[in-house]
Design a protein around this motif. Sequence first.
Motif, PDB file in Angstrom:
ATOM      1  N   SER A 217       1.629  -0.277   9.509  1.00 23.50           N
ATOM      2  CA  SER A 217       2.528  -0.438   8.241  1.00 23.50           C
ATOM      3  C   SER A 217       3.992  -0.064   8.264  1.00 23.50           C
ATOM      4  CB  SER A 217       2.006   0.978   7.410  1.00 23.50           C
ATOM      5  OG  SER A 217       2.078   2.079   8.302  1.00 23.50           O
TER       6      SER A 217
ATOM      7  N   ASN B 226       1.922   3.630  -3.330  1.00 23.21           N
ATOM      8  CA  ASN B 226       1.262   4.715  -3.744  1.00 23.21           C
ATOM      9  C   ASN B 226       1.813   6.160  -3.217  1.00 23.21           C
ATOM     10  OD1 ASN B 226      -0.983   3.729  -5.177  1.00 23.21           O
ATOM     11  ND2 ASN B 226      -1.865   3.032  -3.000  1.00 23.21           N
ATOM     12  N   ASN B 227       2.580   6.017  -2.142  1.00 20.71           N
ATOM     13  CA  ASN B 227       3.076   7.356  -1.634  1.00 20.71           C
ATOM     14  C   ASN B 227       4.769   7.262  -1.743  1.00 20.71           C
ATOM     15  OD1 ASN B 227       0.702   7.778  -0.530  1.00 20.71           O
ATOM     16  ND2 ASN B 227       1.004   6.413   1.242  1.00 20.71           N
ATOM     17  N   LYS B 228       5.097   6.553  -2.600  1.00 26.53           N
ATOM     18  CA  LYS B 228       6.736   6.368  -2.605  1.00 26.53           C
ATOM     19  C   LYS B 228       6.905   6.196  -4.198  1.00 26.53           C
ATOM     20  CE  LYS B 228       7.641   3.739   1.375  1.00 26.53           C
ATOM     21  NZ  LYS B 228       8.328   2.361   1.851  1.00 26.53           N
TER      22      LYS B 228
ATOM     23  N   ARG C 212       0.790  -1.193   0.053  1.00 31.33           N
ATOM     24  CA  ARG C 212       0.190   0.170  -0.100  1.00 31.33           C
ATOM     25  C   ARG C 212       0.926   1.217  -0.019  1.00 31.33           C
ATOM     26  NH1 ARG C 212      -3.669  -2.468   4.021  1.00 31.33           N
ATOM     27  NH2 ARG C 212      -5.224  -3.458   2.619  1.00 31.33           N
ATOM     28  N   GLN C 213       2.082   1.154   0.816  1.00 29.83           N
ATOM     29  CA  GLN C 213       2.699   2.348   0.810  1.00 29.83           C
ATOM     30  C   GLN C 213       3.439   2.897  -0.671  1.00 29.83           C
ATOM     31  OE1 GLN C 213       3.999   4.454   3.342  1.00 29.83           O
ATOM     32  NE2 GLN C 213       2.277   3.531   4.447  1.00 29.83           N
TER      33      GLN C 213
END
Length: 1542
Positions: free
Chosen positions: A350, A154-156, A151-152
């Motif tokens: 997370s 998306n932010n990396k 999921r992370q």
Amino acid sequence: MKSSKTKPLPPIEKWTKEDVHRWLMTDVKVHETCAHKFFEEEVSGEILFFEKRDILDLGIKHGPAVKITSYLERLKEPSQHDTEFPAYVENWTKEQVNQWLLQHVKVYSKYAERLLMEDVSGDCLICFRKQDLLDLDIKSGPAVKIVAELRQLNNKPEPVLQNIPPASTGQTEAAKPVQPDVSAAQAKETEQPELDSKTAEKAVQNEPERDQLLLNKASKKKRIQKPKPHKMAVKKKVGTTVLSDIPKITQEINKKLENLLKEDLKKFHFNLRDYRDSSQEPIPLGKLEDKDAMDTAKLITDHYGNEEALRVTIEVLKEINQRDLARQLEEHIGELQQSCLSEQVLKKESNQGDKLKNLITCGGNSLDNYDRFVVVVNRSRPEQVQYLRFLIKLKLFCVLDFDPNSAAAGGLCHSYRNSRVANLHTPSQYQGQPDSVIKNLNLYKQTSWVFCNGRNDLDSDSNKEMNYRNWLRKSCRDVEQLVSFICNPEVLLHGRSLIIFLLLSPVDSEKDPVFDTYRSFIKHTEEESIITICESQSTYSKWRELIQEKCDFDIDQLSINELTLSEINGTIMALGPFSQPSGRLLPSSGSSVVILKQKDEDFMTALDILCLNQCENIYDEKSSELHDLRIKVEEEFYRGGKVKWWNFYFCDKDKEKPFVKRDKYENVKKMIRSQLRDSNNMCIPLNLFHHPGCGGTTLAMHVMWDLRHEFRCAVLKDNTLPKKEVAIQVSRLMKLESEKPSPVLLLVDDSKETENDIVKWIRNAALDDGLNINLDDTQNCKVIILNCVRSNSPKEQYRKHSPTQSQYITASLTPEEQKEFEKKLKELQETHEKPENFYSFMIMKSNFDKEYTDKIARNTLENFDFSTKQAKLFAFLALLNKYVAESEISLSLCEDYLGMKMIRWQEDSLLDRMKPYSNFLIIDTVEEWGGYKGTRILHQSIASACVKELKRCYYLKVSDIVMEILHCDLFFSSGVVKHRFMLSIQQMLIERQRKKDGNEREPFSPLIGKIHRQQGRQTVQEIFVKASSRFVMSASIPQALARYLYINERDFPEALKWAEKAKNIKENPYTFDTIGQVHKSNLKTNIHREKQETSLNPEDLSSNVKIADNAIRAFKRAQELANEEDVCEEDTTDAESEDYPRKSYNVYGYVGVLEIAFLVFEILSKLPFFEESDPMKKKYLQSFLQKNLPISSVYKENNEINNRYVEIIREHEPFLLNLKTEVKETFELLDCYFMYMKGNVLEFDSKNRWTVSGHFKKYVTLFCTAPEEVKKERQNNPNLNIKMDIEERRLFLEERQADTFAGILYQLDKPAEEVERITESYAFLLQQQQFVTSKQKTKETINYILSNIVLYLLKPKSKHVKSYSQLSTLLLKTLQDVGLGYPFPDPYYLALLLFWPSPTQENTEIGTYVTAIRNSYRKRLVLLFRKRSTVAHLYLGKQEGLKGLVSKPQLDENFKEMRRDVLAQLWHNGEIFKDKAIINCLQRVSGTIEQGDVFANYGKLKIPVRPAFIAGIRSGFSTEKVSFYLGFAINGPLAYDIQYEN
């Protein structure tokens, strides 16, 4: 094939196996071999809905199987499952997934290898959920980490993946696609044949180039949207199991619904449509039509949410009579909610920082979510300690420390104790009963730091560190018992405490005490209750492997190992609750301010300290957090919660919306300020009497809030604490951080202690605790105690107390108050939804209108069903809160009763389960036992209304509810959190209330009284018998039953049986007194019955004398125990005393002996030969009892009845002949008691005095009256023996109670003529010189001297008064005769009166007499005056000789217009000495105070005196000049109104 070119598919149920094949190839995009498998197995649309397990059974690997399962779900719910991952992930090959897992997620290679083997490519990975990973034998920790890292993305930025060259043939083989998952990135056409091994190798080698190519394509082209299948009803499924990623709650509901027949399911739908007991709207029938069990289950959980879905399903199943299914669902409800909660929390984890927060806060943001923490720590290094300050912030129950250097400088314990209080213990100190260990070690209140393997800072060999072998042999067992104690639910509730293993150094092998301790913990608690924090990954790896190998458990998901200690410290310190940046502030001398240190606050465990800046700067004033807190705090308070400082803070901030003040607010504030300004006492008790639930405590706290700048303010948290401990902490607060003391305002809520107790202890604490408090500044060195006293008649209570030291409020609003409440309601309507549901507020607004409470009770209890546990629990609470003020049932006990598995951090789930009754319930924190959550009804009047409604509408009697409580085994199993509940049940059964019209108490508790009126003896006795079997160690229950049986039922044998049972449980004054009371009542009943009978039965005399003998034995034993026991205040509970308040048995045994003796005299006076109506027969009785006439010499008719009477009297002659002597001695003791002790406002002393007075009149009639025949004979024969004249004088003195020293002092307010006769009688007796013994002569001489003094004060010119010199000479001769060892203090009292020095005349012997009177008092009277103060009846006036004595009645003459009770209160508290009339009459004596002792000084002569009020002396042992008024008490001179010269 692209979806745009695909012919649209028909509805799913009409799909052929070819359509299924085409869908798999074009939409799902699996490899052709996978699609062929479905084709070969003839899977058509009608049976397409396989589970993952069914797909795996076809031989398809996990990666494609998960992907197909996901697409199948999309067919069911087309609106969901839009991708939430970047487009490039879908294009990853399984090799790239492998690279990402190893290089970026950093999972173990075996886990990455497993995904590679199962053909998990990118487009498969995005369909994976945690359960799918677990199914591949990946542990929870890595599984959660993979999902979170995915999921992370998306932010990396897109991760760079590097080739992993094949290290072995095994890896090459692993990379060979046996069943490749062909994605859009792997092939241009879905028909492409299976890749061979060369292609695979090439793919691995050329990955960087291909990755770049894919990135370029992704940047130029938008992601291809997959076509969404049509939404259509699914009529048939293969198998009955549910898809594994459907929530467990839905699965469980489905299982139950699948057991329903088709018709029953329709009924379920119909009732579900009409279900309205929820905040949600009902599900429309249109949505429910044609739905099968699974669809219905999903619909319910989607509509109501997981937890409410369970409740709704259970209730609807019950409505359609499917109670078995409902019960089955109820049995699993806790597990289901827990699993649901665990999934929610794990999703948050997370990264390690978030994981740490979730682990240590139960998934919240505040450390308050856990009640207590237990830390196990091994050896630390000095450089680590600076990063362990987070321990200061945790609510530590105990620390198990295996570092022997921890207490030394640089150690962890030493560092902690610089900021917080920690008591240092060893494991062996935790052995014993939990309640005594808790009390002795001060657990809950202060941290217990337990050294589990030695302390190097102590020199003894027993404290040396041991190697593992010696530790195993000598200490291991103690540590195991310590762990067992900690894990006992009586001590720490499971689920509400967290155990942290803080490993600061490696644990290399299983032969380590820390590892043994871990194993001990998992024997007693769940592994999930333990987390591990490691200082390094190497330490963690060894620890984890050790536990996996030896305990068969993977701790990965419960461990923190990737953060540095600095990061751990910072993360925890950043969590709530937040402290004030400027520190907590207290007012100090000279308008200054000091900081209240956390460590100082730790010492004052009994006090909730209110600071100057309470609530300030904790939140940003404009933050949403503060706004939300205000809404929550106000809602809780106005619903019925306890008021918090936040309530006053918010009202102060918003001046337009002030806090509603009761009309007595200003009066209470003025009363406190005036006592601070005017009183000379160090400690001043004030009372605020109030009806329960009318806002008394709230008013007191409001006043305290507004006075926090003038006083150091604190609330006593727990009334059960020893008052000595409270007093020490109060004196510490007074002197904290300042050379000069500051005044303290202490709020005590409904203390049962007498005022003198706490005042005395605070005074002693100031003297003894070494705080060096000085009373130079009397204005500031004061403690004002504001005691909020709940009372059913507050106005009457107020009238009995000094108006300057008490106030009252009632459950009745003034018109002005009603307007304020109306205004407040409008304000609340602006900021809160439905303030009409703030029932506690609305009750006050309605002016406590019973119709209002009856109405809301009626509405809420509609459809009440006592067969359900929720309804039963509500009924228990209603009964408890009606009859016991401030009672509650612990939250954990409620959860256990409802069968709820402990759901951490969701305490309000109980309120959800208790609907529709939860709008009447609130959960509060109870301070006792370290603080726990308790459930109660919002307001006592609501509880009363509910109990009444249950009887009116549902025929549920209070006895039914009581028996249901007593039959519940759960309530009576061991558990500290049940302690208060148990006390409340006993209180409900036995605590009696005062009658509204006076000081008398009702015969039984209100509950028992009601049951008796409604149902009678049988039910009452059943309840007590059952209660006795539950409270086997309580003497109070059998005691109360005995009382009921002898008072109401006159069943004396049964009453005696229960009274004996109480005595066998606990021998104390009260249990023996109950036995005496049973016998006394039996005797009275027999006498009454015999009066109605016409015939005589000698056997009645025999049984009555035996009863009387047993009664006197019981009363004497009760009195002996009362005299012997120096009862500590914590040893006797209110419950044990049954009929008396604590420590107030006093002289009840003596009074009981008198009552029985006079009943025996009455019985004897009815005998044919002792009839009191015949003067001569009465003389026979008198002579017989005085041992002057044997029974054989008594004239009587010779008949069978009389002869039998004589036999019985002879049988009991020793008992009967001893009665008169015993009665006389008892009267003399009681004369001393009532004369010499300080007056008590308690009802019991006044009642006893009245009883004794009545019996003395009977005594005079029986023994002090000469028969008429004797009088006539003396008239006819004046020369009758002088002995008769002497006897007559002595009878007269006895009749006037003047034959004792105390009795003569009684004459101080009698007519002078009477005292003249008394003095003349003594003069006659001394003149005749006819004494039985020299002791009698001495006694009568002493009494003669005192009678002269009393007569002089009443009539100085009387001819019977001897001069001062004559009396002095006579006294000196008597003192020569008796010396300094006389057993009574009487002669030394006279010496103080006659020989007290004056400014012109010294008497060097006076100090000797002071010592003698103290010694004599200590030998003779100290038992009688236990815990009581003596009082002076004569005071030193301004003149000399007899003129220098002033009596209390003479002083009282100055206050004729004052009410007697008000005057008594002024004497009681010493305020009388400020009156000018007193000042004009009495002489102030100069003296000194040295080492805390007071002396009267006459030249070089120093005479020791005692302060009448201990609060009059400053602490600090300062030598000071003082002056005071002098009073003469039976134990020596007393100093009143001590004034310091400076």
